[in-house]
Write a protein that holds these residues in place. Structure first.
Motif, PDB file in Angstrom:
ATOM      1  N   THR A 232       3.089   1.977  16.902  1.00 38.78           N
ATOM      2  CA  THR A 232       3.643   1.991  18.253  1.00 38.78           C
ATOM      3  C   THR A 232       5.157   1.998  18.170  1.00 38.78           C
ATOM      4  O   THR A 232       5.765   1.091  17.617  1.00 38.78           O
ATOM      5  CB  THR A 232       3.148   0.778  19.068  1.00 38.78           C
ATOM      6  OG1 THR A 232       1.726   0.838  19.146  1.00 38.78           O
ATOM      7  CG2 THR A 232       3.742   0.765  20.446  1.00 38.78           C
ATOM      8  N   SER A 233       5.747   3.075  18.692  1.00 31.59           N
ATOM      9  CA  SER A 233       7.185   3.261  18.603  1.00 31.59           C
ATOM     10  C   SER A 233       7.561   4.501  19.388  1.00 31.59           C
ATOM     11  O   SER A 233       6.703   5.188  19.944  1.00 31.59           O
ATOM     12  CB  SER A 233       7.597   3.441  17.132  1.00 31.59           C
ATOM     13  OG  SER A 233       8.998   3.540  17.012  1.00 31.59           O
ATOM     14  N   GLN A 234       8.848   4.812  19.395  1.00 35.20           N
ATOM     15  CA  GLN A 234       9.317   6.090  19.914  1.00 35.20           C
ATOM     16  C   GLN A 234       9.573   6.999  18.720  1.00 35.20           C
ATOM     17  O   GLN A 234      10.168   6.594  17.726  1.00 35.20           O
ATOM     18  CB  GLN A 234      10.578   5.913  20.749  1.00 35.20           C
ATOM     19  CG  GLN A 234      10.294   5.220  22.059  1.00 35.20           C
ATOM     20  CD  GLN A 234      11.476   5.272  23.004  1.00 35.20           C
ATOM     21  OE1 GLN A 234      12.551   5.739  22.666  1.00 35.20           O
ATOM     22  NE2 GLN A 234      11.264   4.781  24.204  1.00 35.20           N
ATOM     23  N   TYR A 235       9.108   8.234  18.839  1.00 35.81           N
ATOM     24  CA  TYR A 235       9.256   9.225  17.782  1.00 35.81           C
ATOM     25  C   TYR A 235      10.218  10.306  18.275  1.00 35.81           C
ATOM     26  O   TYR A 235       9.997  10.913  19.321  1.00 35.81           O
ATOM     27  CB  TYR A 235       7.898   9.836  17.424  1.00 35.81           C
ATOM     28  CG  TYR A 235       7.001   8.873  16.691  1.00 35.81           C
ATOM     29  CD1 TYR A 235       6.818   8.976  15.321  1.00 35.81           C
ATOM     30  CD2 TYR A 235       6.348   7.830  17.363  1.00 35.81           C
ATOM     31  CE1 TYR A 235       6.007   8.090  14.637  1.00 35.81           C
ATOM     32  CE2 TYR A 235       5.538   6.944  16.689  1.00 35.81           C
ATOM     33  CZ  TYR A 235       5.367   7.074  15.325  1.00 35.81           C
ATOM     34  OH  TYR A 235       4.562   6.177  14.664  1.00 35.81           O
ATOM     35  N   VAL A 236      11.279  10.549  17.514  1.00 37.86           N
ATOM     36  CA  VAL A 236      12.330  11.486  17.899  1.00 37.86           C
ATOM     37  C   VAL A 236      12.099  12.831  17.212  1.00 37.86           C
ATOM     38  O   VAL A 236      11.791  12.883  16.018  1.00 37.86           O
ATOM     39  CB  VAL A 236      13.716  10.921  17.505  1.00 37.86           C
ATOM     40  CG1 VAL A 236      14.821  11.912  17.836  1.00 37.86           C
ATOM     41  CG2 VAL A 236      13.959   9.595  18.209  1.00 37.86           C
ATOM     42  N   LEU A 237      12.268  13.899  17.956  1.00 34.96           N
ATOM     43  CA  LEU A 237      12.099  15.246  17.430  1.00 34.96           C
ATOM     44  C   LEU A 237      13.177  15.535  16.381  1.00 34.96           C
ATOM     45  O   LEU A 237      14.367  15.428  16.653  1.00 34.96           O
ATOM     46  CB  LEU A 237      12.207  16.262  18.574  1.00 34.96           C
ATOM     47  CG  LEU A 237      12.056  17.729  18.205  1.00 34.96           C
ATOM     48  CD1 LEU A 237      10.647  18.019  17.693  1.00 34.96           C
ATOM     49  CD2 LEU A 237      12.369  18.592  19.416  1.00 34.96           C
ATOM     50  N   LEU A 238      12.743  15.879  15.154  1.00 36.27           N
ATOM     51  CA  LEU A 238      13.680  16.243  14.087  1.00 36.27           C
ATOM     52  C   LEU A 238      13.984  17.728  14.093  1.00 36.27           C
ATOM     53  O   LEU A 238      15.077  18.153  13.741  1.00 36.27           O
ATOM     54  CB  LEU A 238      13.105  15.881  12.718  1.00 36.27           C
ATOM     55  CG  LEU A 238      12.979  14.415  12.378  1.00 36.27           C
ATOM     56  CD1 LEU A 238      12.362  14.266  10.994  1.00 36.27           C
ATOM     57  CD2 LEU A 238      14.316  13.724  12.438  1.00 36.27           C
ATOM     58  N   GLY A 239      12.995  18.538  14.431  1.00 32.69           N
ATOM     59  CA  GLY A 239      13.133  19.987  14.404  1.00 32.69           C
ATOM     60  C   GLY A 239      11.775  20.622  14.239  1.00 32.69           C
ATOM     61  O   GLY A 239      10.758  19.992  14.481  1.00 32.69           O
ATOM     62  N   MET A 240      11.773  21.860  13.797  1.00 30.55           N
ATOM     63  CA  MET A 240      10.541  22.618  13.648  1.00 30.55           C
ATOM     64  C   MET A 240      10.213  22.805  12.171  1.00 30.55           C
ATOM     65  O   MET A 240      11.087  23.121  11.375  1.00 30.55           O
ATOM     66  CB  MET A 240      10.680  23.992  14.312  1.00 30.55           C
ATOM     67  CG  MET A 240      11.099  23.924  15.782  1.00 30.55           C
ATOM     68  SD  MET A 240       9.943  23.013  16.823  1.00 30.55           S
ATOM     69  CE  MET A 240       8.609  24.189  16.908  1.00 30.55           C
ATOM     70  N   ALA A 241       8.944  22.612  11.826  1.00 29.27           N
ATOM     71  CA  ALA A 241       8.485  22.829  10.453  1.00 29.27           C
ATOM     72  C   ALA A 241       8.304  24.329  10.216  1.00 29.27           C
ATOM     73  O   ALA A 241       8.400  25.146  11.141  1.00 29.27           O
ATOM     74  CB  ALA A 241       7.169  22.094  10.225  1.00 29.27           C
ATOM     75  N   ASP A 242       8.028  24.689   8.989  1.00 29.75           N
ATOM     76  CA  ASP A 242       7.831  26.079   8.612  1.00 29.75           C
ATOM     77  C   ASP A 242       6.660  26.707   9.377  1.00 29.75           C
ATOM     78  O   ASP A 242       6.656  27.906   9.633  1.00 29.75           O
ATOM     79  CB  ASP A 242       7.585  26.170   7.104  1.00 29.75           C
ATOM     80  CG  ASP A 242       7.721  27.581   6.583  1.00 29.75           C
ATOM     81  OD1 ASP A 242       8.596  28.315   7.068  1.00 29.75           O
ATOM     82  OD2 ASP A 242       6.942  27.941   5.681  1.00 29.75           O
ATOM     83  N   ASN A 243       5.673  25.917   9.773  1.00 34.06           N
ATOM     84  CA  ASN A 243       4.532  26.430  10.533  1.00 34.06           C
ATOM     85  C   ASN A 243       4.830  26.514  12.029  1.00 34.06           C
ATOM     86  O   ASN A 243       3.938  26.737  12.820  1.00 34.06           O
ATOM     87  CB  ASN A 243       3.282  25.583  10.270  1.00 34.06           C
ATOM     88  CG  ASN A 243       3.410  24.152  10.747  1.00 34.06           C
ATOM     89  OD1 ASN A 243       4.382  23.772  11.404  1.00 34.06           O
ATOM     90  ND2 ASN A 243       2.426  23.338  10.419  1.00 34.06           N
ATOM     91  N   ARG A 244       6.092  26.322  12.414  1.00 42.40           N
ATOM     92  CA  ARG A 244       6.596  26.412  13.789  1.00 42.40           C
ATOM     93  C   ARG A 244       6.079  25.288  14.678  1.00 42.40           C
ATOM     94  O   ARG A 244       6.078  25.407  15.895  1.00 42.40           O
ATOM     95  CB  ARG A 244       6.294  27.769  14.431  1.00 42.40           C
ATOM     96  CG  ARG A 244       6.825  28.967  13.658  1.00 42.40           C
ATOM     97  CD  ARG A 244       8.304  28.942  13.353  1.00 42.40           C
ATOM     98  NE  ARG A 244       9.131  28.770  14.535  1.00 42.40           N
ATOM     99  CZ  ARG A 244      10.308  28.159  14.542  1.00 42.40           C
ATOM    100  NH1 ARG A 244      10.809  27.679  13.447  1.00 42.40           N
ATOM    101  NH2 ARG A 244      10.988  28.034  15.641  1.00 42.40           N
ATOM    102  N   ALA A 245       5.662  24.192  14.096  1.00 37.07           N
ATOM    103  CA  ALA A 245       5.238  23.017  14.845  1.00 37.07           C
ATOM    104  C   ALA A 245       6.359  21.973  14.792  1.00 37.07           C
ATOM    105  O   ALA A 245       7.095  21.896  13.810  1.00 37.07           O
ATOM    106  CB  ALA A 245       3.964  22.429  14.236  1.00 37.07           C
ATOM    107  N   PRO A 246       6.493  21.166  15.840  1.00 34.56           N
ATOM    108  CA  PRO A 246       7.539  20.147  15.841  1.00 34.56           C
ATOM    109  C   PRO A 246       7.244  19.026  14.849  1.00 34.56           C
ATOM    110  O   PRO A 246       6.086  18.735  14.534  1.00 34.56           O
ATOM    111  CB  PRO A 246       7.528  19.621  17.275  1.00 34.56           C
ATOM    112  CG  PRO A 246       6.164  19.921  17.791  1.00 34.56           C
ATOM    113  CD  PRO A 246       5.715  21.163  17.074  1.00 34.56           C
TER     114      PRO A 246
END
Length: 139
Positions: free
Chosen positions: A42-56
């Motif tokens: 349980t936490s807040q998860y911050v977007l780092l970017g996009m992986a090679d498979n185009r998923a966040p």
């Protein structure tokens, strides 16, 4: 990061996150729901970017990642969302859910979670957190 079963996405092999995330993606997800376990998800998860498979790819302050990748132990199972302290590590997950949608983990669903007593199904809610515009500007 390429989260593949061949180990190509293991930390140290690749560390870059390709491209900017699409504007419609939540930049912060709040994870709610878990079982009795040693470490909290349980936490807040911050977007780092996009992986090679185009998923966040998201990361919590405690070092857990949420990412989309294959189930390397079972080729019959579709791709899945994975929560793990290790990014793209074959066979290691603290929680996962099968999904055909690589754009976002489900808002509310039954995740399979590693608990003190073993693997259990746990209802998890992932809310999009609205960032305070004033706080974003000052950072």
């Amino acid at each position: 990061v390429a989260c593949g079963c061949d180990g190509s996405g293991l930390p140290g092999a690749k560390r870059d996150f390709w491209g900017a995330a699409p504007k419609y993606l939540s930049t912060v997800l709040a994870w709610e729901g878990e079982c009795f376990r040693r470490s909290f998800l349980t936490s807040q998860y911050v977007l780092l970017g996009m992986a090679d498979n185009r998923a966040p790819v998201y990361r919590s302050p405690s070092g857990y990642f949420i990412y989309y990748g294959p189930d390397c132990s079972n080729s019959e199972v579709p791709q899945r969302w994975i929560v793990s302290p290790m990014l793209c590590n074959r066979g290691f997950a603290d929680a996962f859910i099968a999904s055909e949608d690589r754009e976002r983990p489900p808002e509310k669903a039954e995740w399979r979670m590693r608990c003190t007593s073993g693997w259990e199904y746990v209802t998890v809610t992932l809310r999009s957190v609205v960032q305070d515009a004033a706080a974003s500007v000052s950072e």
